[in-house]
Write an enzyme that holds these catalytic residues in place. Structure first.
Site, mmCIF file in Angstrom:
data_model
loop_
_atom_site.group_PDB
_atom_site.id
_atom_site.type_symbol
_atom_site.label_atom_id
_atom_site.label_comp_id
_atom_site.label_asym_id
_atom_site.label_seq_id
_atom_site.Cartn_x
_atom_site.Cartn_y
_atom_site.Cartn_z
ATOM 1 N N GLU A 162 0.828 -1.215 0.000
ATOM 2 C CA GLU A 162 0.000 0.000 0.000
ATOM 3 C C GLU A 162 0.858 1.258 0.000
ATOM 4 O OE1 GLU A 162 -2.837 -0.255 3.219
ATOM 5 O OE2 GLU A 162 -3.485 -2.256 2.591
ATOM 6 N N CYS A 163 1.945 1.215 -0.713
ATOM 7 C CA CYS A 163 2.916 2.300 -0.757
ATOM 8 C C CYS A 163 2.807 3.049 -2.080
ATOM 9 C CB CYS A 163 4.317 1.685 -0.601
ATOM 10 S SG CYS A 163 5.694 2.841 -0.698
ATOM 11 N N GLY A 164 3.225 4.287 -2.071
ATOM 12 C CA GLY A 164 3.266 5.064 -3.305
ATOM 13 C C GLY A 164 4.260 4.505 -4.318
ATOM 14 N N PHE A 165 5.125 3.581 -3.874
ATOM 15 C CA PHE A 165 6.112 2.952 -4.763
ATOM 16 C C PHE A 165 5.748 1.517 -5.121
ATOM 17 C CE2 PHE A 165 8.450 6.305 -2.564
ATOM 18 C CZ PHE A 165 9.060 6.954 -3.620
ATOM 19 N N THR A 166 4.563 1.056 -4.711
ATOM 20 C CA THR A 166 4.162 -0.331 -4.972
ATOM 21 C C THR A 166 4.181 -0.652 -6.467
ATOM 22 O OG1 THR A 166 2.862 -0.373 -2.944
ATOM 23 C CG2 THR A 166 2.330 -2.046 -4.576
#
Length: 183
Positions: A34-38
């Site tokens: 659930e990361c902006g870098f997923t």
């Protein structure tokens, strides 16, 4: 010392000695769903597909230490990675990657190649820096892992040759991977 001195639990719960990757070029990544870098999972898988026949492997280690961005169980994480990104590279069970409870592998990796800063030109860098400065300034202390999708390139001898922060997209590491594969 090398990564071969460590072991970790695979998603199936079995203890895996990293010595089984001896002679391979390895990329170790701490991940989160659930990361902006997923979105980096997609290009990580692309790199794995491109180079796996040349003795290259990616090892994914989910961690929930950065803004609770990996809250799921190991089974949920595995399902998410497979269904959403077709991840077929080895994934390990969720671990801590910083602090007193950090998996020893990540303590070794972080001490081998210290943090040198984020790529300020990356499209998500400003948002990341704002989050860290406002909510988690402690993340910037020491040489520990700073965020999800920190990547460590390991040579065929098991030594860390390069550290890439979250703000380095996987395809931007391709030249370094190719160079490591040539050694």
């Amino acid at each position: 010392m090398s990564i071969y001195n460590f072991s970790a639990k695979a998603m199936n719960g079995k203890e895996v000695s990293l010595e089984q990757y001896k002679g391979k070029t390895v990329l170790i990544v701490n991940t989160a769903s659930e990361c902006g870098f997923t979105f980096q999972y997609e290009d990580l898988q692309r790199l794995y597909d491109r180079y796996k026949d040349k003795d290259f492997v990616i090892l994914g280690f989910p961690s929930n230490q950065f803004a609770d961005q990996e809250p799921g169980t190991n089974e949920q994480i595995s399902t998410f990675c497979t269904l959403n990104y077709g991840v077929s590279f080895p994934m390990f069970q969720k671990v801590d990657v910083r602090g007193s409870q950090a998996h020893p592998l990540f303590s070794y990796l972080a001490s081998s190649k210290p943090f040198e800063g984020f790529n300020q030109t990356h499209s998500v860098a400003k948002i990341l820096m704002d989050i860290i400065q406002e909510k988690h300034p402690e993340y910037m202390l020491g040489d520990s892992i700073k965020w999800n999708f920190t990547k460590f390139l390991i040579n065929r001898q098991g030594e860390v040759v390069k550290r890439f922060e979250a703000t380095t997209d996987p395809l931007d590491m391709e030249q370094d991977i190719e160079a490591a594969l040539q050694d």
